[in-house]
Design an enzyme around this catalytic site. Structure first.
Site, PDB file in Angstrom:
ATOM      1  N   ASP A  61      30.580 -18.843  33.978  1.00 16.92           N
ATOM      2  CA  ASP A  61      30.033 -17.549  33.589  1.00 16.92           C
ATOM      3  C   ASP A  61      29.603 -16.710  34.772  1.00 16.92           C
ATOM      4  O   ASP A  61      29.801 -15.507  34.810  1.00 16.92           O
ATOM      5  CB  ASP A  61      28.843 -17.753  32.653  1.00 16.92           C
ATOM      6  CG  ASP A  61      29.323 -18.266  31.309  1.00 16.92           C
ATOM      7  OD1 ASP A  61      30.459 -17.938  30.956  1.00 16.92           O
ATOM      8  OD2 ASP A  61      28.558 -18.968  30.648  1.00 16.92           O
ATOM      9  N   LYS A 146       9.845 -17.980   9.603  1.00 22.37           N
ATOM     10  CA  LYS A 146      10.536 -16.694   9.664  1.00 22.37           C
ATOM     11  C   LYS A 146      11.035 -16.510  11.093  1.00 22.37           C
ATOM     12  O   LYS A 146      10.241 -16.321  12.015  1.00 22.37           O
ATOM     13  CB  LYS A 146       9.569 -15.573   9.295  1.00 22.37           C
ATOM     14  CG  LYS A 146      10.227 -14.215   9.182  1.00 22.37           C
ATOM     15  CD  LYS A 146       9.224 -13.181   8.651  1.00 22.37           C
ATOM     16  CE  LYS A 146       9.941 -11.911   8.204  1.00 22.37           C
ATOM     17  NZ  LYS A 146      10.685 -11.271   9.266  1.00 22.37           N
ATOM     18  N   LYS A 318       9.456 -18.456  -1.024  1.00 30.06           N
ATOM     19  CA  LYS A 318      10.268 -17.911  -2.109  1.00 30.06           C
ATOM     20  C   LYS A 318      10.078 -18.766  -3.347  1.00 30.06           C
ATOM     21  O   LYS A 318       9.975 -19.995  -3.230  1.00 30.06           O
ATOM     22  CB  LYS A 318      11.754 -17.931  -1.735  1.00 30.06           C
ATOM     23  CG  LYS A 318      12.136 -16.948  -0.655  1.00 30.06           C
ATOM     24  CD  LYS A 318      13.591 -17.093  -0.269  1.00 30.06           C
ATOM     25  CE  LYS A 318      13.896 -16.184   0.899  1.00 30.06           C
ATOM     26  NZ  LYS A 318      15.094 -16.596   1.625  1.00 30.06           N
TER      27      LYS A 318
END
Length: 773
Positions: A61, A146, A318
DNA sequence: GAGCCTCGAGTTCC
DNA sequence: CTCGAGGCTC
């Protein structure tokens, strides 16, 4: 450095060392440059192709980056030699200026936020009430971290990845399929998946990968990223998928959009299914049996946070049972069955150097904190909003003290956080560190931009400059609004350009945009003479006013004579010959302006920038009145705020007295009206077709009542649509009602309908009835 | 009249 | 993204 990134530049082997022994770019001859550009193009393209699906990239790279940098440097020195297949442009796929737009088959919503334990208990209570569950009835929730990345929707058809789209505004995102294909965690093919499956999840970058990437970027002399989220977002939104391929992105699946067959009966089951299909599911996902359990899990995840190796910003809960999820449904922007429990925002202390006042398009004076730069949540913040006068004074709108009544003063030490991890705000003041000579901040009672009075209406939180178009700040902001996306959206005429043109005296108001070409052709672009422009800024006590004018004229410092000369010169010079423009861009600009002489009524109404009248209201008004003539006549007839025209206006669902008065006043005021007339004289306003009332629709002639919350349509839209189909929409149920459309949460009206024996259907049945779209 | 929901307007940094 | 306020429902 991650395993995926081949290695450092010193491990590049003979090839790398050879590459680095090249002639310095500054010494290349034209012929050498040409040869080398061809060689670099070949090599970089080959590397891009090889990169996918192979464990060891052909070149490391670091070398890839160096080759690319060299290519760019040569192109910069010999722009004429730039190849059509230049690797600095899009590699592989056809070059595109932006990503194509993708309309999501199912909207990508955001989640409602919770910050306190209390909010979580309320969430549970609300859901139980909504579902009519008894207090003791079992109800389980999934919980998962999250991830702080960006959401992505992956569409699979017949087991093949056919499209990847970013969230965008929820309805329309960007097509980043080529980029998504380069992410290792995203399978190209699925076996045993439903024919149509949209997988939703989060693209993110691990800390270690982020740091390695930044080191590489720094070495290649390219910009580094402020935090992993920005790095992930920046990497995914690369027009060149070859670049994305070299970025260490990862993906967690957490949900789904359209599916041709149900994945499971529970959220957890669906996640297991996705995992079985080859997606990564976050390992901290668990099932909780109630609020106490959810809060315990929150504490555990918060504990684990520092060790995870990637950023998370909270916990998502949820409802596990998918049938219940469906019953709970959605509000306009969030599902009812889920909530995000956010970690407390990161805080930082810094010094408040000054309080500046900005003037918006409605004349609102907004205080902005100028801060000693400080890092908050991985981003350096130097400005923050101070909301309004009361916030600085430490009072709320009712005059009650807030934050212990600490008034904020210039020179104070203040605590800053980024609301929603985005907008910097001043949260608190450290009184113990207040300088002795700090004076209470006095909110200006005159506009700092034009000197007009700034008045605060009774009950209003903001103070507004009354200068109108006299005020340069308001004039510029109005122009910016006018050319903004939902309004005239003139390509090549963005915020920067209108501000610049305003300062140069070429534009004073929107109507002037349409006479610009003519003035340009006659070498007299200025509508305001240089002498006037100069007098104006010299009357301003603030030195930056002069500097801004000097800069607009292309000078580094204020020099009256020089500015005057430059303003004269620029006014007389065709745009095509002005630095930074050129023949093509000038031509494009005038073409774009000309193209907008025809404008849809709703866009025009929004562009006028009348207070309280935004995009949605403009669309409504345009549909009701249809044509500009009709609309103006209605405004004139309603001018007295009484009578049938007024009643018709306020009778529109979504238009109340405040908006109506604002509209009517704008058209009644002589100066504002004259400005509008000057504008419309330049335009051809396209009528907005209120779709003709259909006689043959299944609901024609029927009286319909909407109740409860609608999910796919706003109430106003539902009403407009029903009326377009020839139905009469009423607010209350009576014996005359033919049909009740009841969304979830419907109360008394649905009961009354049942009592009266009126047919009641849900929103989906209604949409089927009227033919979906 | 209270409470909920949506829209408008203003905000920062990349 | 958030606040404030307008508008609607109950």
């Amino acid at each position: 450095m991650s395993a995926r990134n081949g290695g450092d530049n010193d491990t590049g082997g003979p090839v790398a060392r050879d590459e680095l022994r090249q002639t310095p770019v500054a010494e290349l001859t034209q012929a050498q440059a040409k040869t080398e550009l061809r060689r670099l193009a070949d090599e970089l393209h080959r590397a891009d192709r090889k990169y996918h699906g192979e464990d060891a990239p052909e070149i490391p790279d670091a070398l890839y980056d160096k080759l690319k940098a060299r290519n760019a440097a040569i192109e910069e020195r010999f722009p004429d030699l730039k190849r059509p297949d230049s690797p600095s442009e899009t590699v592989g796929a056809a070059p595109a200026e932006t990503f194509a737009k993708v309309t999501h088959a199912q909207r990508m919503l955001s989640l409602a936020n919770a910050f306190e334990a209390e909010d979580i208990r309320d969430f549970d209570t609300r859901i139980r009430r909504y579902l009519g569950l008894e207090a003791g009835a079992p109800l389980s929730y999934t919980s998962e971290p999250k991830i702080d990345g960006l959401s992505l929707s992956l569409r699979y058809e017949a087991g093949r990845l056919v499209q990847a789209a970013t969230r965008g505004d929820g309805a329309v995102g960007e097509n980043v399929t080529a980029n998504a294909r380069t992410i290792g965690d995203i399978p190209e093919r699925l076996t045993g998946a439903p024919t149509v499956l949209e997988v939703r999840g989060e693209v993110y970058m691990r800390h270690a990968d982020f740091e390695a990437l930044n080191a590489r970027q720094a070495e290649a002399g390219e910009k580094t990223f402020a935090n992993p989220r920005n790095a992930a977002a920046g990497s995914l939104r690369q027009l060149d998928a070859g670049v994305t391929a070299r970025r260490p992105l990862r993906f967690f699946a957490y949900g789904w959009g359209e599916v041709s067959a149900p994945l499971a009966e529970t959220q957890m089951g669906a996640l297991d299914r996705l995992q079985g299909l080859g997606f990564a599911i976050n390992e901290l996902t668990t099932l909780c049996d109630g609020p106490a359990d959810m809060l315990a899990q929150y504490a555990r995840i918060e504990q684990a946070r520092a060790e995870l190796g990637y950023d998370i910003d909270g916990v998502v809960y949820k409802v596990d049972d998918l049938a219940l999820q469906q019953r709970l449904g959605y509000r306009s922007t969030t599902p009812r069955f889920a909530i995000a429990h956010k970690f407390p925002a990161e805080l930082a202390w810094t010094r408040l150097e000054a309080i500046d006042i900005q003037v918006g398009r409605t004349g609102a004076l907004s205080p902005v904190a100028r801060l000693t730069p400080v890092t908050v949540g991985g981003v350096v913040v130097s400005n923050a909003t101070l909301h309004n006068e009361d916030y600085i004074a430490g009072r709320d709108a009712q005059g009650n003290e807030i934050r212990g009544g600490k008034d904020i003063r210039e020179g104070d030490w203040v605590q800053v956080y980024r609301a929603g991890d985005v907008i910097p705000k001043v949260a608190d003041v450290d009184l113990s560190r207040r300088p002795e000579d700090a004076d209470p901040y006095r909110f200006p009672e005159t506009c700092p931009e034009c000197g007009s009075a700034a008045i605060r209406e009774e009950g209003d939180a903001v103070r507004r400059c009354i200068g109108g178009m006299i005020c340069p700040a308001q004039a510029v902001e109005k122009l910016k609004h006018f050319v903004s996306r939902g309004a005239f959206d003139i390509e090549g005429l963005g915020e920067k350009q209108v501000a610049q043109f305003y300062r140069l005296g070429w534009l004073r108001e929107p109507a002037d945009i349409f006479t610009l070409q003519e003035r340009d052709a006659s070498h007299r672009k200025a509508l305001v003479s240089p002498a006037e422009r100069i007098a104006r800024v010299e009357a301003d006590a603030r030195p930056e006013a002069r500097l801004r004018l000097a800069e607009a004229a292309g000078l580094d410092a204020w020099d009256r004579a020089a500015v005057h000369a430059r303003l004269e010169e620029l006014s007389a010079t065709p745009l095509a010959e002005i630095k930074g423009w050129g023949a093509k861009s000038a031509e494009n600009l005038f073409a774009a302006i000309a193209a907008r002489r025809r404008i849809a009524l709703d866009r025009l109404l929004f562009a006028l920038g009348i207070r309280h009248v935004g995009e949605t209201a403009s669309r409504l008004l345009a549909r009701v009145y249809g044509t500009w003539e009709e609309f103006v006549a209605a405004m004139d007839d309603a001018a007295g705020c009484t009578g049938p025209a007024w009643d018709r206006l306020t009778g529109i669902d979504g238009v109340g007295a405040v908006m109506a008065r604002s509209l009517v006043t704008a058209f009644a005021q002589a100066e504002e009206r004259a400005g509008i007339e000057r504008l419309v004289a330049q335009l051809e306003v396209e009528p907005v077709e209120a779709p003709p009332a259909q006689q043959d629709s299944p609901v024609a002639g029927k009286t319909v009542v909407f109740t409860g919350s609608l999910e796919k349509l706003t109430r106003a839209e539902a009403k407009a649509r029903a009326e377009a189909l020839g139905a009469t929409v009423s607010g209350s149920v009576s014996a005359k009602t033919d049909l009740v459309v009841a969304g979830p949460g419907a109360g008394s009206k649905a009961r009354k309908a049942a009592d009266l024996g009126v047919e009641t259907i849900d929103e989906d049945a209604w949409l089927d009835l009227i033919g979906g779209a």
